[in-house]
Enzyme design. Sequence first.
Site, PDB file in Angstrom:
ATOM      1  N   ASP A 148      -8.365   1.681  11.124  1.00  0.00           N
ATOM      2  CA  ASP A 148      -8.021   3.066  10.790  1.00  0.00           C
ATOM      3  C   ASP A 148      -9.006   3.620   9.750  1.00  0.00           C
ATOM      4  O   ASP A 148      -9.435   4.769   9.836  1.00  0.00           O
ATOM      5  CB  ASP A 148      -6.600   3.133  10.235  1.00  0.00           C
ATOM      6  CG  ASP A 148      -5.603   2.424  11.113  1.00  0.00           C
ATOM      7  OD1 ASP A 148      -4.885   3.085  11.870  1.00  0.00           O
ATOM      8  OD2 ASP A 148      -5.562   1.183  11.046  1.00  0.00           O
ATOM      9  N   ARG A 151     -12.192   4.415  11.483  1.00  0.00           N
ATOM     10  CA  ARG A 151     -12.056   5.665  12.233  1.00  0.00           C
ATOM     11  C   ARG A 151     -12.165   6.868  11.297  1.00  0.00           C
ATOM     12  O   ARG A 151     -12.841   7.860  11.611  1.00  0.00           O
ATOM     13  CB  ARG A 151     -10.703   5.690  12.948  1.00  0.00           C
ATOM     14  CG  ARG A 151     -10.594   4.761  14.140  1.00  0.00           C
ATOM     15  CD  ARG A 151      -9.144   4.601  14.581  1.00  0.00           C
ATOM     16  NE  ARG A 151      -9.013   3.811  15.810  1.00  0.00           N
ATOM     17  CZ  ARG A 151      -7.898   3.224  16.199  1.00  0.00           C
ATOM     18  NH1 ARG A 151      -6.791   3.325  15.448  1.00  0.00           N
ATOM     19  NH2 ARG A 151      -7.862   2.527  17.316  1.00  0.00           N
ATOM     20  N   HIS A 175       0.035   0.431   9.285  1.00  0.00           N
ATOM     21  CA  HIS A 175      -0.873   0.620  10.420  1.00  0.00           C
ATOM     22  C   HIS A 175      -0.047   1.281  11.514  1.00  0.00           C
ATOM     23  O   HIS A 175       0.496   0.642  12.413  1.00  0.00           O
ATOM     24  CB  HIS A 175      -1.417  -0.728  10.899  1.00  0.00           C
ATOM     25  CG  HIS A 175      -2.215  -0.645  12.173  1.00  0.00           C
ATOM     26  ND1 HIS A 175      -3.314   0.166  12.305  1.00  0.00           N
ATOM     27  CD2 HIS A 175      -2.058  -1.263  13.367  1.00  0.00           C
ATOM     28  CE1 HIS A 175      -3.809   0.027  13.527  1.00  0.00           C
ATOM     29  NE2 HIS A 175      -3.052  -0.830  14.197  1.00  0.00           N
TER      30      HIS A 175
END
Length: 316
Positions: A148, A151, A175
């Site tokens: 994450d 990203r 998450h």
Amino acid sequence: MKIGIVGCGYVGSTVAYAVLFKKAATEIVLIDKNHKRALAEAADISHAIPFSHAIDIYAGDYSDLKDAELVIIAAGVNQKPGETRLQLLGRNEAVLRQILPSILENAPEAMILMTTNPVDVMTHLAAKLAEELGYNGHLVFGSGTTLDTARFRSLLSAKLGVAPQHVHGYVIGEHGDSEVLTWSIVDIGGLQLDDFVAAQKLTFTDADKEQIDEQVRRAAYVIIEGKGATYYGIGAAVANIVDVVAHGQKAILTICKPLKEVEGIADVTLSMPHLIHGKKRMMPLPLKLSQEERKALKQSASIIKKFLDDFKNGAS
């Protein structure tokens, strides 16, 4: 470094492939209840060795984990239509109880890296189970929000026109849907986000933030809708963790580990930045978050804690 990978589905096999090209290990043993699948994956990946570096990769059983310094658990079941997350957790916890004793019996000093979802809860359960079995639960951690965070940095770098290596910011907490993007401490090349935007005469609005937040938070949903599963991104993220551990890079990664307290929520597992200093040394780092982010982190911790409590009560 010798590593083991338990579970040779999309994620486990992609991790092995990524580790090969990251040159993060010298030996990989693949273990799967479908031994034929493990043999096939080992053979297929071994054919790529001439294009990377010398490595010994093979299918084995739990006894082959002897002397492994890190074991990655990628085994688990997929969510069935109409199945709740608690029901999915129950089935994955049953898988964990089948495999973890065999792992610890054969590699008692190995670090255990969980990737099975829901990764925060599974990591928590794995650490507790390890302790029940008489092993060191502190050696259990999860991949958390490492993907994450990647990203987040990738999307922000594209918007700002700068390489992602120079974008620093974290995704913390669960998450999952309640994860927290730490906008208040983002910096680019040492400049705070607002200062960088002003210096480059860029336009970056709250709407841009919301769009990036939504893309980070829902990335897995979009990918799963299109192709059924995510594995390249998490494979690369886990390979990077292996590389950091193997080479003592002293890197800061948003892994998940059981924590005594997070924003007033006791005994919960979620992702925070950790300084990984060689093998078996992972130190959580405090963050100077905004009040809004602290509130969101507490909410995220509360969601995980409730999930754990609901599962415990349901299982008892």
